[in-house]
Design an enzyme around this catalytic site. Structure first.
Site, mmCIF file in Angstrom:
data_model
loop_
_atom_site.group_PDB
_atom_site.id
_atom_site.type_symbol
_atom_site.label_atom_id
_atom_site.label_comp_id
_atom_site.label_asym_id
_atom_site.label_seq_id
_atom_site.Cartn_x
_atom_site.Cartn_y
_atom_site.Cartn_z
ATOM 1 N N ASP A 1 27.724 -6.104 28.972
ATOM 2 C CA ASP A 1 26.994 -5.960 30.240
ATOM 3 C C ASP A 1 26.807 -7.380 30.769
ATOM 4 O O ASP A 1 25.995 -8.157 30.249
ATOM 5 C CB ASP A 1 25.636 -5.285 30.013
ATOM 6 C CG ASP A 1 25.001 -4.880 31.330
ATOM 7 O OD1 ASP A 1 25.345 -5.488 32.362
ATOM 8 O OD2 ASP A 1 24.147 -3.975 31.314
ATOM 9 N N ILE B 1 25.571 -8.667 33.501
ATOM 10 C CA ILE B 1 24.184 -8.904 33.944
ATOM 11 C C ILE B 1 23.442 -7.590 33.717
ATOM 12 O O ILE B 1 23.702 -6.595 34.404
ATOM 13 C CB ILE B 1 24.094 -9.284 35.443
ATOM 14 C CG1 ILE B 1 24.844 -10.588 35.728
ATOM 15 C CG2 ILE B 1 22.622 -9.402 35.862
ATOM 16 C CD1 ILE B 1 24.712 -11.083 37.183
ATOM 17 N N ASP B 2 22.552 -7.564 32.746
ATOM 18 C CA ASP B 2 21.689 -6.393 32.608
ATOM 19 C C ASP B 2 20.403 -6.736 33.347
ATOM 20 O O ASP B 2 19.661 -7.636 32.941
ATOM 21 C CB ASP B 2 21.420 -6.056 31.138
ATOM 22 C CG ASP B 2 20.752 -4.694 31.021
ATOM 23 O OD1 ASP B 2 21.139 -3.776 31.766
ATOM 24 O OD2 ASP B 2 19.824 -4.546 30.207
ATOM 25 N N GLU C 1 31.037 -3.246 31.682
ATOM 26 C CA GLU C 1 30.450 -2.437 32.756
ATOM 27 C C GLU C 1 31.273 -2.481 34.042
ATOM 28 O O GLU C 1 31.587 -1.443 34.624
ATOM 29 C CB GLU C 1 29.021 -2.914 33.058
ATOM 30 C CG GLU C 1 28.401 -2.158 34.220
ATOM 31 C CD GLU C 1 26.977 -2.574 34.546
ATOM 32 O OE1 GLU C 1 26.503 -3.607 34.051
ATOM 33 O OE2 GLU C 1 26.342 -1.829 35.316
ATOM 34 N N ASP D 1 24.449 -1.200 28.136
ATOM 35 C CA ASP D 1 23.035 -1.595 28.237
ATOM 36 C C ASP D 1 22.405 -1.737 26.844
ATOM 37 O O ASP D 1 21.466 -2.513 26.670
ATOM 38 C CB ASP D 1 22.220 -0.531 28.988
ATOM 39 C CG ASP D 1 22.604 -0.384 30.457
ATOM 40 O OD1 ASP D 1 22.687 -1.410 31.143
ATOM 41 O OD2 ASP D 1 22.808 0.763 30.906
ATOM 42 N N THR E 1 20.674 -6.277 37.169
ATOM 43 C CA THR E 1 21.224 -6.776 38.444
ATOM 44 C C THR E 1 20.202 -6.667 39.570
ATOM 45 O O THR E 1 20.104 -7.569 40.406
ATOM 46 C CB THR E 1 22.516 -6.003 38.800
ATOM 47 O OG1 THR E 1 23.451 -6.216 37.744
ATOM 48 C CG2 THR E 1 23.124 -6.486 40.104
HETATM 49 O O1 LIG Z 1 23.110 -2.138 36.142
HETATM 50 P P1 LIG Z 1 22.485 -3.103 35.197
HETATM 51 O O2 LIG Z 1 21.688 -4.137 35.857
HETATM 52 O O3 LIG Z 1 23.460 -3.617 34.210
HETATM 53 O O4 LIG Z 1 21.531 -2.261 34.248
HETATM 54 C C1 LIG Z 1 20.176 -2.214 34.436
HETATM 55 C C2 LIG Z 1 19.539 -0.902 34.116
HETATM 56 O O5 LIG Z 1 18.815 -0.485 35.239
HETATM 57 O O6 LIG Z 1 20.398 0.111 33.789
HETATM 58 C C3 LIG Z 1 19.693 1.020 32.959
HETATM 59 C C4 LIG Z 1 19.613 2.339 33.609
HETATM 60 O O7 LIG Z 1 20.853 2.843 33.914
HETATM 61 C C5 LIG Z 1 18.356 0.393 32.755
HETATM 62 O O8 LIG Z 1 17.746 0.511 31.608
HETATM 63 C C6 LIG Z 1 18.656 -0.990 32.953
HETATM 64 O O9 LIG Z 1 17.503 -1.658 33.118
HETATM 65 MG MG LIG Z 2 22.881 -2.844 32.389
HETATM 66 MG MG LIG Z 3 25.005 -4.877 34.390
#
Ligand SMILES: O=P(O)(O)OC[C@@]1(O)O[C@H](CO)[C@@H](O)[C@@H]1O
Ligand SMILES: [Mg+2]
Ligand SMILES: [Mg+2]
Length: 282
Positions: free
Chosen positions: A90, A92-93, A70, A220, A95
């Site tokens: 990813d 940190i999914d 990412e 994601d 953030t």
């Molecule tokens: O940016 P991050 O934290 O890795 O992704 C988090 C996020 O908001 O991205 C997706 C939407 O784009 C969501 O499903 C997910 O929860």
């Molecule tokens: Mg994510």
């Molecule tokens: Mg992320």
């Protein structure tokens, strides 16, 4: 027969656990927040540090492998899936959750060969839950097998979704229209953990029947797609048909019946694909 990718999967689990420690430690400090595509698309130094930690350790052990990360893509690296062994990361999914200490934060690592996900590792690091799936060998949480829910009646189900980070009025309108349609089926409830990866783990664990979203990225959902399918679930595009991990649209459900019912409620749209060529500058 020995599993060709066992070594890589063991490494993914070990490095995800190490990354989780870094995230937990960082939660104790001040988190300096930066933005990417919009004022609500957040990134921190921890996202970047964790991604580099994962990529450097994999490069050392598997020097011929490729990456889609990412934060590397945000820095201008290409986002193209080839047939080569590719780590889809990813760091940190969730953030936004991390920034606010909302307790669902995951490290998500999918591994693809010939454009097929071979294994997925999702470490929900604040719950200390390690989700793993190996193609053809099932899905697990902390070593315990996962199985999707067997509820067939959508009116008795919980559905997960997210609002995403686009505030484009047309997209927001469609997101709310779909949400209203789903809520008023009616379903028992709508939930969202704030991370696509953990939402998909919830489908795999059987505590929600389906998750859908438009606007996600391949990092994601790459790992989560295998966790869901290996737990007996199904994946679908939001208009029905096969899911395309680069399309930024997904329905992940416990069954085809529930997935198709969700599809009927979705007011769909098509964000720019993850693998779209970058816009030409004159
Ligand atoms: O940016 P991050 O934290 O890795 O992704 C988090 C996020 O908001 O991205 C997706 C939407 O784009 C969501 O499903 C997910 O929860
Ligand atoms: Mg994510
Ligand atoms: Mg992320």
């Amino acid at each position: 027969m020995a599993d060709l990718w066992q070594d890589a999967m063991d490494h993914a689990v070990a490095i995800a656990r190490r990354a989780g420690e870094v995230v937990r430690e960082a939660l104790q400090d001040d988190r300096k927040v930066m933005t990417k595509s919009s004022s609500v698309d957040l990134v921190t130094q921890t996202d970047q540090k964790v991604e580099q930690l994962i990529i450097q350790s994999v490069k050392y052990k598997f020097p011929t492998h490729s990456f889609i990360g990412e934060e590397s893509v945000a820095a201008g690296e290409p986002c193209v899936l080839t047939d080569r062994p590719t780590w889809i990361i990813d760091p940190i999914d969730g953030t936004t959750n991390f920034v606010h200490a909302f307790p669902f934060v995951a490290i998500s690592i999918g591994f693809s060969v010939n454009k097929q996900i071979e294994f997925g590792v999702i470490y929900s690091c604040l719950e200390d839950k390690m989700y793993t799936a190996r193609r053809g060998k099932g899905a697990f949480c902390n070593g315990e097998p996962l199985q999707v829910s067997d509820r067939e009646d959508i009116k008795q189900s919980i559905i997960a979704t997210e609002f995403g980070s686009s505030r484009d009025p047309e997209a927001v309108e469609k997101i709310f229209s779909s949400l209203r349609n789903v809520l008023c089926i009616p379903v028992h409830g709508v939930r969202g953990a704030g991370t696509a990866a953990i939402n998909m783990c919830h489908v795999a664990s059987g505590c929600v029947e389906a998750y859908y979203e438009i606007g996600i990225h391949v990092w994601d959902v790459a790992a989560g797609s295998l966790v869901v399918s290996e737990a007996g679930g199904v994946l679908m595009d939001v208009e029905g048909g096969a899911v395309d991990l680069m399309s930024r649209r997904i329905v992940a459900a416990n069954s085809r019946t529930i997935a198709e019912r969700i599809v009927k409620q979705i007011d769909s749209f098509s964000p720019l694909r993850d693998d779209a060529p970058p816009p030409q500058t004159l």
